[in-house]
Design a protein around this motif. Structure first.
Motif, mmCIF file in Angstrom:
data_model
loop_
_atom_site.group_PDB
_atom_site.id
_atom_site.type_symbol
_atom_site.label_atom_id
_atom_site.label_comp_id
_atom_site.label_asym_id
_atom_site.label_seq_id
_atom_site.Cartn_x
_atom_site.Cartn_y
_atom_site.Cartn_z
ATOM 1 N N UNK A 1 0.829 -1.208 0.000
ATOM 2 C CA UNK A 1 0.000 0.000 0.000
ATOM 3 C C UNK A 1 0.864 1.258 0.000
ATOM 4 N N UNK A 2 2.000 1.219 0.681
ATOM 5 C CA UNK A 2 2.911 2.364 0.669
ATOM 6 C C UNK A 2 3.417 2.619 -0.744
ATOM 7 N N UNK A 3 3.828 1.563 -1.456
ATOM 8 C CA UNK A 3 4.294 1.729 -2.841
ATOM 9 C C UNK A 3 3.167 2.264 -3.727
ATOM 10 N N UNK A 4 1.944 1.791 -3.506
ATOM 11 C CA UNK A 4 0.806 2.253 -4.308
ATOM 12 C C UNK A 4 0.523 3.739 -4.064
ATOM 13 N N UNK A 5 0.551 4.151 -2.810
ATOM 14 C CA UNK A 5 0.329 5.562 -2.470
ATOM 15 C C UNK A 5 1.406 6.432 -3.102
ATOM 16 N N UNK A 6 2.676 6.006 -3.002
ATOM 17 C CA UNK A 6 3.776 6.775 -3.586
ATOM 18 C C UNK A 6 3.661 6.835 -5.105
ATOM 19 N N UNK A 7 3.225 5.742 -5.721
ATOM 20 C CA UNK A 7 3.054 5.731 -7.178
ATOM 21 C C UNK A 7 1.952 6.702 -7.604
ATOM 22 N N UNK A 8 0.828 6.701 -6.885
ATOM 23 C CA UNK A 8 -0.258 7.626 -7.202
ATOM 24 C C UNK A 8 0.212 9.069 -7.103
ATOM 25 N N UNK A 9 1.007 9.351 -6.094
ATOM 26 C CA UNK A 9 1.552 10.699 -5.923
ATOM 27 C C UNK A 9 2.478 11.050 -7.086
ATOM 28 N N UNK A 10 3.267 10.089 -7.518
ATOM 29 C CA UNK A 10 4.220 10.302 -8.611
ATOM 30 C C UNK A 10 3.513 10.660 -9.915
ATOM 31 N N UNK A 11 2.375 10.022 -10.190
ATOM 32 C CA UNK A 11 1.681 10.267 -11.457
ATOM 33 C C UNK A 11 0.694 11.440 -11.360
ATOM 34 N N UNK A 12 0.763 12.200 -10.276
ATOM 35 C CA UNK A 12 -0.004 13.426 -10.170
ATOM 36 C C UNK A 12 -1.309 13.325 -9.411
ATOM 37 N N UNK A 13 -1.664 12.147 -8.987
ATOM 38 C CA UNK A 13 -2.855 12.021 -8.143
ATOM 39 C C UNK A 13 -2.463 12.471 -6.735
ATOM 40 N N UNK A 14 -3.423 12.809 -5.960
ATOM 41 C CA UNK A 14 -3.143 13.254 -4.594
ATOM 42 C C UNK A 14 -3.957 12.407 -3.616
ATOM 43 N N UNK A 15 -3.485 11.162 -3.366
ATOM 44 C CA UNK A 15 -4.249 10.292 -2.471
ATOM 45 C C UNK A 15 -4.263 10.851 -1.047
ATOM 46 N N UNK A 16 -5.413 10.796 -0.379
ATOM 47 C CA UNK A 16 -5.489 11.325 0.989
ATOM 48 C C UNK A 16 -4.578 10.582 1.960
ATOM 49 N N UNK A 17 -4.251 9.315 1.660
ATOM 50 C CA UNK A 17 -3.371 8.531 2.537
ATOM 51 C C UNK A 17 -1.956 9.108 2.587
ATOM 52 N N UNK A 18 -1.551 9.825 1.527
ATOM 53 C CA UNK A 18 -0.214 10.416 1.503
ATOM 54 C C UNK A 18 -0.050 11.388 2.663
#
Length: 168
Positions: free
Chosen positions: A83-100
């Protein structure tokens, strides 16, 4: 990115292939066996553990307890590498997940441990004596619990009557 972090990526690169495909090694009994080496322990101080975990320094590098809840009597879920890798990936591609923000993560888009096979980086950290044992267990937990039980004034009174020990 932190220079030591980049160096770790290069240093641990051979573990990816070896962990996935195995390598032949001579064992103590002289037999050759295929082994799958993994990263099983990581010795670092608290600040480096937070860097490796991709979290801010006010968070636990092993679990997802909120910074203001550390020391409370509760059970917190352990950090999950997937889940940490998924959150970081979403952040990398410009999404802003609330979990970040909720997990107080740093934008480390490719953690060095991301591709290491059979490795959950969070439980492999060894305790940091100063930050995790003294400050964490003693100060954040034991002292906080004692103050809740006997009160701050009584706790201070007990500390004030401790005799001086010159070499301590």
């Amino acid at each position: 990115m932190h220079q030591n972090y980049t160096n770790l990526c290069l240093l641990l690169q051979p573990l990816i292939g070896a962990g996935n495909d195995g390598v032949e090694m001579v064992c103590a009994d002289s037999w050759v066996r295929r082994v799958y080496p993994i990263l099983a322990a990581y010795v670092a101080d608290f600040l480096e553990q937070c860097l490796v975990n991709c979290c801010k320094e006010n968070r636990c590098p092993k679990c997802v307890v909120a910074a203001n809840e550390r020391g409370d009597a509760l059970n917190s879920a352990m950090c999950d590498p997937e889940s940490t890798k998924e959150i970081l990936h979403k952040c990398k591609i410009g999404q802003h997940p609330p979990e970040f923000e909720a997990n107080d993560l740093h934008a480390v888009y490719k953690p060095f441990w991301a591709d290491l096979p059979h490795t959950d980086i969070f439980p492999v950290f060894t305790p940091d004596l100063l930050h995790q044992l003294h400050k964490g267990v003693f100060k954040d937990h034991l002292v906080k619990w004692c103050i809740n039980i006997i009160g701050e004034d009584e706790m201070d009174a007990h500390f004030k009557v401790i005799l001086n020990y010159p070499s301590l």
